[in-house]
Design a protein around this motif. Structure first.
Motif, mmCIF file in Angstrom:
data_model
loop_
_atom_site.group_PDB
_atom_site.id
_atom_site.type_symbol
_atom_site.label_atom_id
_atom_site.label_comp_id
_atom_site.label_asym_id
_atom_site.label_seq_id
_atom_site.Cartn_x
_atom_site.Cartn_y
_atom_site.Cartn_z
ATOM 1 N N ARG A 36 0.751 -1.339 -0.291
ATOM 2 C CA ARG A 36 -0.100 0.000 0.166
ATOM 3 C C ARG A 36 0.753 1.287 -0.027
ATOM 4 N N GLN A 37 2.170 1.006 0.199
ATOM 5 C CA GLN A 37 2.984 2.511 0.323
ATOM 6 C C GLN A 37 4.114 2.516 -0.854
ATOM 7 N N THR A 38 4.366 3.604 -1.244
ATOM 8 C CA THR A 38 5.558 3.903 -2.309
ATOM 9 C C THR A 38 6.814 3.936 -1.356
ATOM 10 N N TYR A 39 8.100 3.641 -2.029
ATOM 11 C CA TYR A 39 9.156 3.744 -1.150
ATOM 12 C C TYR A 39 9.180 5.152 -0.335
ATOM 13 N N ARG A 178 4.155 10.247 -16.112
ATOM 14 C CA ARG A 178 3.311 9.165 -16.162
ATOM 15 C C ARG A 178 3.248 8.736 -17.541
ATOM 16 N N PRO A 179 3.006 7.176 -17.847
ATOM 17 C CA PRO A 179 3.581 6.325 -16.895
ATOM 18 C C PRO A 179 5.123 6.153 -17.010
ATOM 19 N N TYR A 180 5.735 6.125 -15.857
ATOM 20 C CA TYR A 180 7.245 5.795 -15.998
ATOM 21 C C TYR A 180 7.319 4.346 -15.384
ATOM 22 N N ALA A 181 7.980 3.711 -16.039
ATOM 23 C CA ALA A 181 8.510 2.230 -15.623
ATOM 24 C C ALA A 181 9.723 2.112 -15.886
ATOM 25 N N ASP A 182 10.622 1.921 -14.848
ATOM 26 C CA ASP A 182 12.180 1.694 -15.229
ATOM 27 C C ASP A 182 12.130 0.043 -15.278
ATOM 28 N N ARG A 183 13.547 -0.415 -15.353
ATOM 29 C CA ARG A 183 13.672 -1.764 -15.616
ATOM 30 C C ARG A 183 13.397 -2.552 -14.677
ATOM 31 N N ARG A 184 13.402 -2.288 -13.330
ATOM 32 C CA ARG A 184 13.171 -2.945 -12.208
ATOM 33 C C ARG A 184 11.654 -3.312 -12.058
ATOM 34 N N THR A 185 10.921 -1.958 -12.398
ATOM 35 C CA THR A 185 9.467 -2.208 -12.414
ATOM 36 C C THR A 185 9.035 -3.356 -13.463
ATOM 37 N N ASP A 209 -3.056 5.502 -9.366
ATOM 38 C CA ASP A 209 -2.315 4.227 -8.751
ATOM 39 C C ASP A 209 -1.083 3.763 -9.420
ATOM 40 N N PHE A 210 -0.836 4.498 -10.574
ATOM 41 C CA PHE A 210 0.213 3.654 -11.466
ATOM 42 C C PHE A 210 1.493 4.075 -10.520
ATOM 43 N N GLY A 211 1.937 5.107 -9.794
ATOM 44 C CA GLY A 211 3.126 5.200 -9.483
ATOM 45 C C GLY A 211 3.541 4.127 -8.153
ATOM 46 N N ARG A 212 2.077 3.903 -7.574
ATOM 47 C CA ARG A 212 2.088 2.798 -6.288
ATOM 48 C C ARG A 212 2.420 1.698 -6.988
ATOM 49 N N LEU A 213 1.891 1.172 -8.356
ATOM 50 C CA LEU A 213 2.005 -0.067 -8.799
ATOM 51 C C LEU A 213 3.397 -0.272 -9.294
ATOM 52 N N ALA A 214 3.809 0.897 -9.719
ATOM 53 C CA ALA A 214 5.501 0.680 -10.257
ATOM 54 C C ALA A 214 6.379 0.496 -9.059
ATOM 55 N N SER A 215 6.206 1.035 -8.097
ATOM 56 C CA SER A 215 6.947 0.684 -6.760
ATOM 57 C C SER A 215 6.684 -0.649 -6.202
ATOM 58 N N ALA A 216 5.355 -1.098 -6.283
ATOM 59 C CA ALA A 216 5.188 -2.179 -5.672
ATOM 60 C C ALA A 216 5.824 -3.561 -6.480
ATOM 61 N N LEU A 217 5.962 -3.293 -7.891
ATOM 62 C CA LEU A 217 6.534 -4.252 -8.806
ATOM 63 C C LEU A 217 7.830 -4.271 -8.701
ATOM 64 N N VAL A 218 8.640 -3.118 -8.081
ATOM 65 C CA VAL A 218 10.086 -3.170 -7.943
ATOM 66 C C VAL A 218 10.297 -4.121 -6.789
#
Length: 237
Positions: A36-39, A178-185, A209-218
């Motif tokens: 539920r949280q970004t970094y 947005r939408p920004y997704a790096d290699r770890r995402t 929610d996209f930023g939180r999704l990206a962080s969670a995928l990392v």
């Protein structure tokens, strides 16, 4: 008997809907329910498009850019902020030893001395180049991620990976990124069988929610979240 106008197709799914896409959306929702949280949020940053929170994200990015566990970097960031080093003037005014001590309290010991120096130098650069306000950096780049990356890399300790971290987190308050997704995402997305491209991922959740999704995928990519458990939770819904 002729059908009333508009009745045909009244119960059809939306254009572009497929059962596979529905499954992927359930996986994304399950992941968001678990993470539920970004970094930035975990570091205690109330991210907003204001000078203070943006600078705090820069500090967190500097800490996360070294070869150290994310949990240690987050703890060190919280210690720096608790000590009052939440703005460029406060960070620069702190003595080098004060910064080292705060990092040490967060168990950020392997790189503490070098990082303490970089934080002081970075604070001075932020003041000199951007007058302490990273919104100026955003405006100069006109929201272009490639330009933003180049400007961010000018800060000591922030390389290409660090620039990705900053942009991945800041997209929650800089919508033009947005939408920004790096290699770890994208690596985390692959582990969950989700689209391994920013546009595909953005279709799974609302814009907010996209930023939180990206962080969670990392976290999935780093093994901080179990991909199998996320998939099982999605399948059980």
């Amino acid at each position: 008997m002729p059908r009333a106008p508009g009745r045909a197709g009244a119960n059809r799914p939306p254009v572009g809907y497929t059962p596979v896409m529905a499954e992927k959306r359930e996986v994304a929702r399950a992941l968001l329910d678990r993470q539920r949280q970004t970094y930035a949020e975990e570091a205690g940053i109330r991210l907003a498009d204001r000078p203070g929170p943006l600078y705090q994200l820069l500090v967190l990015t500097t800490l996360l850019s070294t070869r150290i566990r994310a949990g240690v970097a987050l703890a060190a960031a919280r210690e720096l902020f608790a000590a009052g080093y939440r703005t460029p003037p406060a960070m620069e005014a702190a003595s080098w030893q004060d910064r080292v001590d705060a990092l040490g309290r967060g168990h950020y010991r392997r790189y503490d001395e070098r990082t303490a120096t970089m934080l002081g130098t970075g604070a001075r650069l932020c003041l000199d180049r951007w007058r302490g306000d990273l919104r100026r950096l955003h405006r100069e780049a006109n929201g272009d991620p490639s330009v933003l990356r180049r400007l961010l890399i000018e800060f000591p300790g922030i390389g290409p990976t660090g620039a990705d971290i900053f942009l991945r987190e800041v997209q929650t308050v800089w919508p033009d990124v947005r939408p920004y997704a790096d290699r770890r995402t994208l690596a985390g997305a692959e582990r969950l069988g989700l689209p391994a491209n920013p546009r595909g991922l953005s279709g799974l959740v609302g814009e907010g929610d996209f930023g939180r999704l990206a962080s969670a995928l990392v976290r999935v990519a780093l093994g901080q979240e179990n991909a199998g458990e996320v998939s099982r939770m999605a399948a059980a819904r």
